[in-house]
Enzyme design. Structure first.
Site, short mmCIF file in Angstrom:
data_model
loop_
_atom_site.label_atom_id
_atom_site.label_comp_id
_atom_site.label_asym_id
_atom_site.label_seq_id
_atom_site.Cartn_x
_atom_site.Cartn_y
_atom_site.Cartn_z
N CYS A 130 0.86 -1.18 0.00
CA CYS A 130 0.00 0.00 0.00
C CYS A 130 0.90 1.24 0.00
O CYS A 130 2.11 1.12 -0.18
CB CYS A 130 -0.95 -0.01 1.20
SG CYS A 130 -0.10 -0.11 2.79
N THR A 131 0.34 2.40 0.20
CA THR A 131 1.10 3.64 0.05
C THR A 131 2.24 3.75 1.05
O THR A 131 3.40 3.91 0.69
CB THR A 131 0.18 4.87 0.18
OG1 THR A 131 -0.89 4.74 -0.74
CG2 THR A 131 0.95 6.15 -0.11
#
Length: 314
Positions: free
Chosen positions: A189-190
């Site tokens: 994810c980010t």
């Protein structure tokens, strides 16, 4: 963070320091923490959004270097947050309008009870270990982000769940029995926080070999030379920079102010794009009243810009 790690490459330089952070810890007094935290941020010229919950803290802040250091020191002075880690990047201008500290039930909303990354979590991998794992044919690579994020960038070969919110992720997993077809699951994810819960959930669902990218895409883009990178496109970030690329350079994307979708230069050149009003992703979906409201807001923003100020609607 060592002095060497804190030295920014020329292409990531900028007057505003941006710090993305999260930490899972049991905060017995997270409600009482809100006002003092907001006060220290405002006193030091720091803006952004921080989420506080009983399970920890999450958010992104920006400001002068000294201000960011003061806020981080304030947080780490709490024993529960002493091990808090953060990731740094630079912005050419302040990417937030104000400072917000919000109280939440979860610092990242998954909606599944009894998921505790402090008790069970996947195996962390650094960027080079990550490249090796996701190149293994026995690995299923999963992007845990939302659809508007995956639209502008993704790891080569990743499965995109095409979800609107992270709350949809558990059902997506349960409705995809093919995820059991290979022994290894790799997730990203980010900044890493969604994968803390996602890998904990996968382990709870019976997946044995579950891995995630430590520090998320942000750390990968900072560390991995572009010529060795398996990342394709740009990474969506939740501030006015909109996207970043290799070396943590600011990307080309802007936001559609009507639907909040990230837009490329090509999409902004579309006849369906009207600045502040519509874009190819939302054209034809707004009522006449909404369109007029958006146009009025855009006019106010343009007038504010001419005066050298910033309209709050931006």
């Amino acid at each position: 963070m060592t002095e060497a790690e804190n030295t920014l490459r020329p292409e990531t330089s900028g007057p505003v320091l941006v710090a993305a952070l999260y930490h899972f810890a049991t905060l017995g007094d997270h409600v009482a923490l809100r006002e003092p935290l907001l006060a220290v941020c405002e006193a030091n010229g720091v803006k952004g959004t921080l989420l506080l919950a009983r399970e920890g803290i999450n958010g992104t802040i920006a400001g002068p270097d000294a201000g960011i250091r003061t806020v981080l020191a304030f947080l780490r002075a709490k024993p529960e947050l002493a091990a808090l880690e953060h990731k740094e990047s630079r912005a050419s201008s302040m990417p937030f309008l104000r400072m917000k500290v919000r109280l939440k039930k979860e610092i990242v909303t998954m909606g599944v009870e009894d998921i505790d990354p402090n008790k069970i979590v996947g195996t962390y991998l650094n960027s080079r270990e990550w490249n090796e794992l996701i190149s293994d044919p026995d690995t299923i690579l999963i992007d845990t982000r939302n659809d508007y994020e995956t639209a502008i960038g993704i790891f080569k070969g990743a499965v995109d769940p095409d979800i609107k919110t992270f709350r949809e992720f558990p059902d997506w997993v349960r409705n995809n029995p093919g995820l059991h077809n290979k022994p290894k699951i790799a997730m990203y994810c980010t900044g890493g926080i969604r994968c803390e819960k996602a890998t904990a959930f996968m382990k709870q669902e019976g997946f044995d070999e579950v891995y995630h990218l430590k520090g998320g895409i942000l750390k990968y883009l900072e560390e991995m030379p572009e010529e060795e990178s398996l990342w394709e496109g740009a990474c969506f970030v939740f501030d006015e920079r909109v996207s970043i690329t290799h070396g943590l350079k600011e990307g080309e994307h802007t936001l559609c102010r009507a639907c909040r979708y990230p837009l490329t230069n090509e999409e902004r050149a579309s006849p369906l794009f009207e600045d502040g009003v519509s874009c190819p992703h939302c054209h034809g979906t707004h009522s006449a009243a909404d369109l007029e409201r958006y146009r009025q807001r855009q006019r106010q923003m343009e007038l504010a810009e001419k005066r050298g100020t910033r309209h709050i609607g931006s």
